[in-house]
Design an enzyme around this catalytic site. Structure first.
Site, short mmCIF file in Angstrom:
data_model
loop_
_atom_site.label_atom_id
_atom_site.label_comp_id
_atom_site.label_asym_id
_atom_site.label_seq_id
_atom_site.Cartn_x
_atom_site.Cartn_y
_atom_site.Cartn_z
N LYS A 281 56.81 50.56 28.01
CA LYS A 281 57.33 50.60 29.38
C LYS A 281 58.87 50.57 29.36
CE LYS A 281 55.20 48.62 32.85
NZ LYS A 281 54.59 47.65 33.76
N GLU A 365 40.32 40.38 41.56
CA GLU A 365 40.38 39.56 42.78
C GLU A 365 39.04 38.91 43.12
OE1 GLU A 365 43.73 42.41 42.80
OE2 GLU A 365 41.57 42.62 42.46
N ARG A 393 38.98 43.49 47.87
CA ARG A 393 37.99 43.57 46.81
C ARG A 393 37.24 42.25 46.62
NH1 ARG A 393 42.00 47.04 42.99
NH2 ARG A 393 43.22 45.16 43.15
#
Length: 619
Positions: A281, A365, A393
């Site tokens: 990244k 979640e 979710r």
């Protein structure tokens, strides 16, 4: 400039190796230059430059289906598929979305914005291709972060068993999977990625597979040996192969030629393939490489220094985090939970000060909500800080694992309402409806920092069942008062019209009252501090003396608070001559600043004032 000459992805296929390397450098420069002006997801896109170029050298995404997971790594894809000239509009009102959007381009196969669903979506597309007798490739691009979500493994398990030809590209930038890869397994993986290895493998199959019993026996014995070696030396590969995938890699994600070669081989396989790609990244921009978390989602910044152009102000998220730390010092039952959003939800300081009471569960979640239920049942006070659109979710677990036993868990719902530039997939426009449907749930709506602190204390120590505190992204605005968590607070008296609202929209309601006062129209402003539970008696007391009502909200109209207030008012015998439900309507707004989106849906002070004037004129 090679990038300026790329009008279509097919142009990339015509480049030689040196030109491809130069294109990658130009892409990185283009990303830094443009994202520094608009803000957006930078580090993740810098990490997939070579991978995106390689994908477009092998596939035709106008026909082949490339499904992004989350999609915050799609910028290079957009640049290379005809949207380079529009990139200055990224995340702006009426401009390019920061996520894949099929309405923008035929090259965007599927809408994205949430994590862990790409394999499931891609498998559905592969099934459709097979059943409709069509011919195209299906690719899912998923990061190792998204692999922490259970849905990704549900998809992988089914995709591997299906036998459908499809490619899953695992973009591993050094998190969960890479930690388990040792030096020897990397060495063997490199050997498996070499052209000589793959050529030998084809020759080996050709020579040993046939009708001869001796050949069959030798092939079976050697296969058992091969699988034993892989299970001991390459555990990460056998996990996927046991699901039914042909595992390839790991491969250097910044070597375009090797990636192109591997993708070509993966395309030739007639079954599920998982290509494991190692990336970094922030690659190519030192500031993003050193601090990829800060440059994951960045506001506009100075590309020369990496510093943001605007100094950050205290936000509802940061105030929540500070307040929770103070309260946790006083009560060791308080625990904090996040779903891979430690800094985003303001929990970084809590994580450092109370590491034993801090739990980052990854992008899971539903698991977080259920775990909070277990913690609450055994005497802890769990606080789950989560974005509104991601809590969707966990709805099943809110009912089954929290509500049914009336457990005292606290849900701090960040990014409630309109969030701005992240757009449709991130607007928190559903929680007022779905949270209010959870039996026993208390939903508190602070309008200022001081109210957030008071309501957090109230939620932790005065509520017995499940409780939610919902608050927006960003800083405090005009209203800085503090109301204890009673049902409602009158902020301004008036006789011609009443505006009922909650959260930071009180600022727009007060602006509307100021605008109308200059025209001789008197407006009463009521602030709801709690939107659930809501009773007929409370509505009757709240609307006493009101005949004209406008309910102001930044959620969708279906199941909004205004509808419940209207129904309860009717039940209580409150007669309203005029009722206006001013909300986001039936569709989610797109990208843009919060102020622009308020204006476009007439949720700002000017729009509210105009609605009231129009209603009075009609009467």
């Amino acid at each position: 400039m090679i990038l300026e000459k790329i009008r279509d992805p097919e142009d990339i296929k015509l480049l030689n190796s040196a030109q491809v390397d130069r294109l990658c450098r130009e892409l990185r420069d283009f990303l830094v230059e443009n994202v520094s002006k608009t803000g957006g997801h930078l580090a993740s896109n810098l990490g997939v430059v070579e991978l995106t170029v390689a994908i477009h050298r092998v596939f035709d995404t106008s026909k082949d289906r490339l499904v992004f997971d989350v999609g915050h790594q799609c910028y290079c894809h957009k640049i290379l598929t005809g949207r380079q000239s529009l990139f200055h509009t990224l995340r702006q009102l009426g401009g390019l979305s920061g996520f894949p959007k099929p309405y923008e381009s035929e090259h965007d196969a599927f809408v994205a914005g949430h994590a862990s669903n790409s394999v499931s979506v891609a498998l559905g597309m592969a099934h459709a291709r097979t059943l409709l007798h069509e011919d195209y490739s299906v690719i899912a691009l998923i990061g190792d972060g998204a692999m922490t979500g259970g849905l990704s493994f549900e998809g992988l398990n089914d995709a591997g068993a299906s036998g459908e030809p499809m490619i899953v590209i695992l973009n591993d930038n050094g998190m969960s999977i890479d930690a388990n890869v040792g030096g020897l397994s990397r060495h063997l993986s490199r050997l498996r990625s070499e052209e000589g290895y793959n050529n030998f493998k084809r020759w080996y199959k050709d020579k040993l597979q046939g009708d001869s019993p001796a050949k069959k026996h030798l092939y079976n014995v050697s296969s058992h040996v091969k699988h034993w070696l892989k299970s001991n030396l390459l555990p990460e590969s056998t996990m996927f192969e046991k699901m039914g995938f042909s595992y390839m890699g790991p491969v250097n994600g910044h070597d375009v030629q090797k990636l192109t070669q591997m993708l070509t081989w993966a395309k030739e396989k007639n079954g599920p393939v998982l290509l494991h790609v190692l990336t970094e990244k922030g690659r190519g921009y030192s500031y993003a490489r050193q601090d990829p978390e800060r440059f994951h989602g960045t506001p506009p910044f100075d590309p020369a220094t990496g510093e943001p152009l605007r100094q950050s102000k205290p936000s509802f998220s940061s105030v929540f985090g500070e307040a929770l730390v103070e309260l946790a010092r006083e009560d060791n039952r308080i625990c904090a939970i996040t779903a891979a959003m430690t800094s985003g939800t303001g929990l970084s300081r809590f994580a450092k000060e109370f590491p034993n009471r801090f739990f980052d569960v990854g992008i899971a979640e539903g698991h977080a909500v259920a775990m909070a239920g277990g913690m609450a049942k055994q005497g802890l006070i769990p606080v789950f800080a989560v974005y509104s659109s991601f809590l969707q979710r966990g709805f099943d677990m809110l009912i089954h694992d929290i509500s049914l036993d009336n457990l005292h868990a606290v849900f701090c719902v960040d990014r409630a309402g309109l969030v701005g530039a992240d757009g449709q997939t991130h607007h928190g426009c559903f929680d007022p409806a779905f949270l209010s449907q959870v039996p026993g749930m208390t939903v508190l709506c602070p309008s200022s920092f001081s109210e957030l602190k008071e309501m957090l204390h109230f939620a932790l120590f005065s509520v017995t069942g499940p409780v939610t505190i919902r608050y927006p992204r960003g800083a405090e605005s005009v209203y800085k008062g503090c109301s204890l968590p009673v049902q409602f607070t009158p902020l301004r008296e008036g006789s011609d019209f009443t505006v009922l609202t909650y959260g930071i929209l009180v600022n727009e309601a007060l602006k509307a009252a100021d605008i109308l006062e200059k025209t001789g129209i008197s407006v009463r402003v009521l602030k709801l501090n709690r939107i659930a539970p809501l009773s007929a008696d409370e509505v009757c007391a709240m609307l006493k003396g009101t005949t004209r009502l406008l309910v102001l909200e930044d959620c969708l109209d279906a199941g909004c608070v205004g509808q419940r207030v209207a129904a309860l008012a009717l039940e209580a015998g409150v007669k309203l001559d005029k009722l206006i439900l001013r909300n986001c309507g039936s569709t989610l707004p797109t990208e843009g600043s919060v102020e622009q989106l308020y204006s476009s849906r007439k949720l700002d002070g000017v729009g509210v004032a105009a609605s009231i004037e129009e209603a009075l004129h009609e009467q």
